[in-house]
Design an enzyme around this catalytic site. Sequence first.
Site, mmCIF file in Angstrom:
data_model
loop_
_atom_site.group_PDB
_atom_site.id
_atom_site.type_symbol
_atom_site.label_atom_id
_atom_site.label_comp_id
_atom_site.label_asym_id
_atom_site.label_seq_id
_atom_site.Cartn_x
_atom_site.Cartn_y
_atom_site.Cartn_z
ATOM 1 N N ASN A 154 -8.891 -15.358 2.536
ATOM 2 C CA ASN A 154 -9.787 -16.217 3.328
ATOM 3 C C ASN A 154 -10.213 -17.515 2.650
ATOM 4 O O ASN A 154 -10.523 -18.487 3.330
ATOM 5 C CB ASN A 154 -10.999 -15.423 3.824
ATOM 6 C CG ASN A 154 -11.847 -14.884 2.710
ATOM 7 O OD1 ASN A 154 -11.365 -14.664 1.594
ATOM 8 N ND2 ASN A 154 -13.111 -14.672 2.978
ATOM 9 N N GLY B 147 -11.941 -8.752 -2.158
ATOM 10 C CA GLY B 147 -11.241 -8.248 -0.988
ATOM 11 C C GLY B 147 -12.065 -7.195 -0.275
ATOM 12 O O GLY B 147 -13.295 -7.174 -0.388
ATOM 13 N N GLU C 23 -15.769 -8.103 -5.715
ATOM 14 C CA GLU C 23 -16.480 -8.923 -4.719
ATOM 15 C C GLU C 23 -15.972 -8.476 -3.351
ATOM 16 O O GLU C 23 -14.846 -8.800 -2.969
ATOM 17 C CB GLU C 23 -16.184 -10.412 -4.941
ATOM 18 C CG GLU C 23 -16.599 -10.944 -6.303
ATOM 19 C CD GLU C 23 -18.108 -11.066 -6.475
ATOM 20 O OE1 GLU C 23 -18.845 -10.975 -5.476
ATOM 21 O OE2 GLU C 23 -18.539 -11.241 -7.628
ATOM 22 N N LEU C 24 -16.792 -7.706 -2.648
ATOM 23 C CA LEU C 24 -16.297 -7.039 -1.431
ATOM 24 C C LEU C 24 -16.971 -7.600 -0.169
ATOM 25 O O LEU C 24 -17.525 -8.683 -0.201
ATOM 26 C CB LEU C 24 -16.507 -5.527 -1.574
ATOM 27 C CG LEU C 24 -15.995 -4.937 -2.902
ATOM 28 C CD1 LEU C 24 -16.282 -3.452 -2.994
ATOM 29 C CD2 LEU C 24 -14.521 -5.205 -3.109
ATOM 30 N N CYS D 2 -16.835 -13.822 3.604
ATOM 31 C CA CYS D 2 -17.503 -12.570 3.193
ATOM 32 C C CYS D 2 -19.000 -12.615 3.480
ATOM 33 O O CYS D 2 -19.621 -11.574 3.651
ATOM 34 C CB CYS D 2 -17.226 -12.275 1.730
ATOM 35 S SG CYS D 2 -17.349 -13.724 0.706
ATOM 36 N N GLU E 243 -18.024 -4.541 8.940
ATOM 37 C CA GLU E 243 -17.764 -5.964 8.691
ATOM 38 C C GLU E 243 -16.799 -6.481 9.757
ATOM 39 O O GLU E 243 -15.683 -5.982 9.889
ATOM 40 C CB GLU E 243 -17.135 -6.137 7.296
ATOM 41 C CG GLU E 243 -16.824 -7.587 7.006
ATOM 42 C CD GLU E 243 -16.181 -7.807 5.647
ATOM 43 O OE1 GLU E 243 -15.381 -6.956 5.213
ATOM 44 O OE2 GLU E 243 -16.481 -8.840 5.037
HETATM 45 P P1 NDP Z 1 -7.714 -6.894 1.208
HETATM 46 O O1 NDP Z 1 -8.583 -5.924 0.503
HETATM 47 O O2 NDP Z 1 -6.819 -6.405 2.279
HETATM 48 O O3 NDP Z 1 -6.748 -7.621 0.155
HETATM 49 C C1 NDP Z 1 -7.254 -8.266 -0.977
HETATM 50 C C2 NDP Z 1 -6.191 -8.286 -2.046
HETATM 51 O O4 NDP Z 1 -5.936 -6.957 -2.507
HETATM 52 C C3 NDP Z 1 -4.853 -8.812 -1.567
HETATM 53 O O5 NDP Z 1 -4.254 -9.581 -2.583
HETATM 54 C C4 NDP Z 1 -4.075 -7.535 -1.312
HETATM 55 O O6 NDP Z 1 -2.686 -7.705 -1.325
HETATM 56 C C5 NDP Z 1 -4.544 -6.700 -2.477
HETATM 57 N N1 NDP Z 1 -4.296 -5.260 -2.332
HETATM 58 C C6 NDP Z 1 -4.026 -4.557 -1.211
HETATM 59 N N2 NDP Z 1 -3.838 -3.247 -1.509
HETATM 60 C C7 NDP Z 1 -4.011 -3.126 -2.846
HETATM 61 C C8 NDP Z 1 -3.971 -2.028 -3.751
HETATM 62 N N3 NDP Z 1 -3.716 -0.788 -3.348
HETATM 63 N N4 NDP Z 1 -4.207 -2.261 -5.058
HETATM 64 C C9 NDP Z 1 -4.484 -3.510 -5.496
HETATM 65 N N5 NDP Z 1 -4.528 -4.600 -4.677
HETATM 66 C C10 NDP Z 1 -4.299 -4.406 -3.375
HETATM 67 O O7 NDP Z 1 -8.663 -8.059 1.710
HETATM 68 P P2 NDP Z 1 -8.314 -9.337 2.592
HETATM 69 O O8 NDP Z 1 -7.301 -10.209 1.923
HETATM 70 O O9 NDP Z 1 -8.058 -8.889 3.974
HETATM 71 O O10 NDP Z 1 -9.698 -10.124 2.503
HETATM 72 C C11 NDP Z 1 -10.761 -9.826 3.311
HETATM 73 C C12 NDP Z 1 -11.832 -9.044 2.593
HETATM 74 O O11 NDP Z 1 -12.244 -9.752 1.423
HETATM 75 C C13 NDP Z 1 -13.089 -8.884 3.415
HETATM 76 O O12 NDP Z 1 -13.571 -7.569 3.333
HETATM 77 C C14 NDP Z 1 -14.061 -9.856 2.767
HETATM 78 O O13 NDP Z 1 -15.415 -9.566 2.964
HETATM 79 C C15 NDP Z 1 -13.660 -9.770 1.346
HETATM 80 N N6 NDP Z 1 -14.125 -10.945 0.617
HETATM 81 C C16 NDP Z 1 -15.179 -10.827 -0.262
HETATM 82 C C17 NDP Z 1 -15.686 -11.939 -0.911
HETATM 83 C C18 NDP Z 1 -16.788 -11.826 -1.906
HETATM 84 O O14 NDP Z 1 -16.904 -12.721 -2.750
HETATM 85 N N7 NDP Z 1 -17.601 -10.784 -1.891
HETATM 86 C C19 NDP Z 1 -15.137 -13.267 -0.647
HETATM 87 C C20 NDP Z 1 -14.038 -13.266 0.267
HETATM 88 C C21 NDP Z 1 -13.561 -12.139 0.875
HETATM 89 P P3 NDP Z 1 -1.863 -7.827 0.064
HETATM 90 O O15 NDP Z 1 -2.348 -9.054 0.729
HETATM 91 O O16 NDP Z 1 -0.466 -7.896 -0.409
HETATM 92 O O17 NDP Z 1 -2.160 -6.580 0.862
#
Ligand code: NDP
Length: 483
Positions: free
Chosen positions: A161, A237, A257-258, A291, A385
């Site tokens: 994002n 993520g 950071e979730l 997020c 969310e």
């Molecule tokens: P995801 O959790 O789907 O993916 C985040 C990253 O993790 C991607 O690079 C993804 O790779 C990777 N990933 C997926 N599966 C695994 C695994 N088993 N082990 C290790 N890494 C893995 O999140 P999104 O990209 O969809 O982002 C949205 C989320 O991020 C929302 O929940 C949002 O709130 C959160 N977020 C939090 C922020 C904060 O600062 N608190 C800021 C911005 C977002 P791949 O893409 O290849 O699946």
Amino acid sequence: MSKLVNEVKSTKQFLLINGEKVEAAKYAPLYSPYSGEEIAQIAMADKELTVRAIDAAYEARGAIAKMPAYQRAEILEKVVVLLKEKADEAAEIISRESAKPIVFAKAEVARTIETYKFAAEEAKRIYGETIPFDAAAGGVGRFGYTVREPIGVIGAITPFNFPMNLVAHKVGPAIAAGNTIVLKPASQTPLSALFIAEVFEEAGLPAGVLNVVTGPGGTVGEAIVEDDRVSMVTFTGSPSVGIGIRSKAGLKKTTLELGSNSALIIDKDIDIDQIIDRCVMGAFSNQGQVCISLQRVYAHEEVYAEFVTKFTEAAKKLKIGDPLDPETYISALIAKGEAERVLDWIEETKESNAKVAAGGKLQEGILEPTIITDADHALKVSCQEAFAPIVVVNKVSSVEEAIGLVNDSRFGLQAGIYTNNVKNALYASQELHVGGVIINDVPTYRVDQMPYGGVKESGTGREGIKYAVEEMTEMKLVVWNQS
Ligand code: NDP
């Protein structure tokens, strides 16, 4: 059109390992979330290639750890200069791969520049402290101090994002602190990460310090998390992936950071006209895929009706369309399935007392900015969310009641309160169970040097360059016996 954008449109994108472009056995097409057109072919790393990147980062860690702070700062400063020159290219890359409207993509690039600037500055102020050893009887004749040393290899896993600025929040402080990095960007947004890695190379970063490994999260991410040579995993993520990482990370340091379902309280004394623009930005910028997107509003009963009317009018005026059009405010969600998920959530609200005050439908595949009123707390749009342009607005009779509702959440990233009553502001700052309380602004407020992170399922650890540098260094104590 610039050279880089042409490359993005037409070429294969490689892995970046030890300063080299590295081929993978498999490639996958990357499609625009808005138009569906193919924009690049992305290398899909396997476990072996990920381990190769970790080898490179492990080998390079001595060189960057011993590099003087002023030189690390100079590299980061050079990145700032180069990124300013390439700002338009950078914004276009973000917009193409993520469907972020170009106006917000440009704002992200401006923030990324600031983030690297803060990192350059922080590289020069990594301090320890002297310890008064003679405060203990057994410490007389001793002198001691702490130093902060680089943690080593950092695995950085980033979401789609904010593909450039959230990479900067990991790469910037890691380099400022003298660490090496294996970066795994989100599969939908690898181009921003590969672009910034090239900028670092041009800025003179030694080979092996920043390695970029694209490919499936389950393969690349897990290989990073499981490798003993990786000392820290910094992840942004979704909560489900973050919790999985934490459970596999063992003794590795983790920053997570979730997500959240961030809320805003509006007190009775507020001039509603003054806050509508901020609420629109908070709820709908980047299609709500933020997020700290504003997802829940608790408005005092004395201002509730006026707020709903004016907020609804403003939401209906937002321009929906092509992310590269400078007039566009709302474009496509990151994947088709996301719009369908949110439509299901909206359907669920129709089986309750809730009302759809604005939006609720697709326009040419794009979800309209959606406002739901009187939404029960148990509905998905309230308690999960949303990560979409959707916000619920509910009526409350007091700030105390609103605080209870805000806190009744699995998440706790940031919360906002608009009030002119200083007692209510102070009370909210003390009672809201979140990582950051924003007084007289939306919870979506963030600048890049502030400490940022959550409680509960919103994560653990803090970003914001100074705070990330603390997480990315280890404290060492040195004690001198003078006797
Ligand atoms: P995801 O959790 O789907 O993916 C985040 C990253 O993790 C991607 O690079 C993804 O790779 C990777 N990933 C997926 N599966 C695994 C695994 N088993 N082990 C290790 N890494 C893995 O999140 P999104 O990209 O969809 O982002 C949205 C989320 O991020 C929302 O929940 C949002 O709130 C959160 N977020 C939090 C922020 C904060 O600062 N608190 C800021 C911005 C977002 P791949 O893409 O290849 O699946």
